[in-house]
Design an enzyme around this catalytic site. Structure first.
Site, short mmCIF file in Angstrom:
data_model
loop_
_atom_site.label_atom_id
_atom_site.label_comp_id
_atom_site.label_asym_id
_atom_site.label_seq_id
_atom_site.Cartn_x
_atom_site.Cartn_y
_atom_site.Cartn_z
CE LYS A 17 38.43 31.83 34.69
NZ LYS A 17 39.64 32.42 34.98
CE LYS A 61 35.82 36.51 48.65
NZ LYS A 61 35.79 35.09 48.52
CE LYS A 120 45.76 36.00 43.79
NZ LYS A 120 45.24 35.16 44.87
#
Ligand code: TRP
Length: 335
Positions: free
Chosen positions: A114, A197, A200
């Site tokens: 992050k 996998k 989104k």
């Protein structure tokens, strides 16, 4: 009767449920409701680390709640609540932060990621994300936490914080929570882009959402990556093809899967036909979900009732824990 194990999981209020979420997690949550004392909450405090606008936050939380209810979470069986409806969490978070060290927090992989992705907003909430998550888990003295691989390090820190607290105050107050492993029940759903996998963030067209419009589902499935077809009988399927079969196995009849599998093996398969069938079956499988979403979304009274019920049940448990912890630390009980 033996006391039921306590299960807890948090849901980030980011966007719509896709088939991967459903088969990878939600379907199992639905089963667990009958077996354990379950707490499922929407992690809206956590979402503040990326500074959402107030109007976006509320809409997203509502949509996520509606979709989880539509998918089968049952407010009569489980405690379903918003994290911010249990403000006792923040008090426990504060206590835990007193025993969480900069060095260990800075080493957390998700924090480092992050910090790299949003270098202009490396706030203290981001650094202490794991202590807030530990507070979420420990506030109900949970024993099982069903989480994906990406959350294992956070759970390990929760275990560290719980042990540290117990050691520091010479108590065994907090049970040490464990990851809940679904074993064979955990189905990893691949995306439509040929590898990896479903998710989104993997790009447009990779994920099929449960609430998605049938036309759009069909378009995405028809565009799924394939190849020019098998060149030998009974050949091992390359990843993009195997992926379509994996999705088919969870939404279609076994006979349908067998039919296309035979066709693949004798080299008569036409991927266009298979995709058409797959799209039909996904649309059929998700249809009741779309109906349910519509029905719940139109019933604000019900949504309010669910939230109120969840908040009350969560606070009863949370207040207890925080009072006990206050006492253990040397404060008086207030709640
Ligand atoms: N961090 C989790 C995620 O990103 C969400 C979460 C917050 C959570 N608190 C939790 C998960 C407690 C399990 C238990 O998906």
């Amino acid at each position: 009767m033996k006391k039921k194990e306590i299960v807890l999981s948090g849901i980030r209020p980011t966007g719509n449920l896709h088939l991967g979420n459903y088969f990878g997690a939600v379907k199992n949550f639905v089963k667990m409701q009958d077996m354990y004392e379950c707490y499922f909450f929407i992690a809206d405090y956590h979402s503040l680390t990326t500074h959402p606008k107030p109007e976006d936050l509320q809409g997203k939380v509502r949509q996520v709640l509606i979709e989880y209810l539509a998918a089968g979470l049952d407010p009569e069986k489980a405690t379903i609540y918003l994290q911010s409806d249990l403000p006792e969490t923040t008090e426990l978070y504060l206590f835990l932060n007193m025993n969480a060290y900069l060095g260990e927090l800075e080493r957390v992989t998700t924090f480092k990621e992050k910090a790299r992705k949003q270098p202009d907003n490396v706030n203290a909430g981001l650094l202490t994300y794991p202590t807030l998550m530990a507070a979420d888990i420990l506030i109900h003295r949970s024993t099982y936490v069903p989480v994906g691989k990406d959350q294992e390090q956070h759970l390990e820190m929760t275990r560290t914080f719980a042990r540290r607290f117990n050691r520091m105050y010479k108590t065994d107050y907090f049970p040490i929570p464990r990851a809940f492993n679904f074993g064979d029940d955990l189905v990893k759903i691949p995306g439509l882009d040929g590898s990896g996998k479903m998710g989104k963030s993997e790009g447009e067209g990779n994920a099929v959402f449960l609430a998605e419009d049938p036309k759009s589902i069909r378009k995405k499935v028809m565009k799924a990556v394939t190849d020019s077809g098998p060149t030998e009988k009974n050949q091992k399927k390359p990843e993009p093809i195997e992926n379509l079969f994996t999705i088919m196995k969870v939404v279609s009849e076994p006979g349908t899967v067998e039919y296309f599998d035979d066709q693949y093996n004798n080299m008569t398969i036409r991927y266009g036909d298979m995709k058409k069938q797959l799209a039909d079956d996904i649309i059929k499988f998700t249809e009741p979900f779309r109906e349910k979403v519509k029905e719940i979304a139109a019933n604000q009274e019900y949504i309010d009732k669910v939230m109120k019920m969840g908040a009350e049940k969560a606070r009863e448990s949370g207040r207890n824990t925080v009072n006990d912890v206050r006492e253990i630390i040397g404060f008086k009980r207030i709640h």
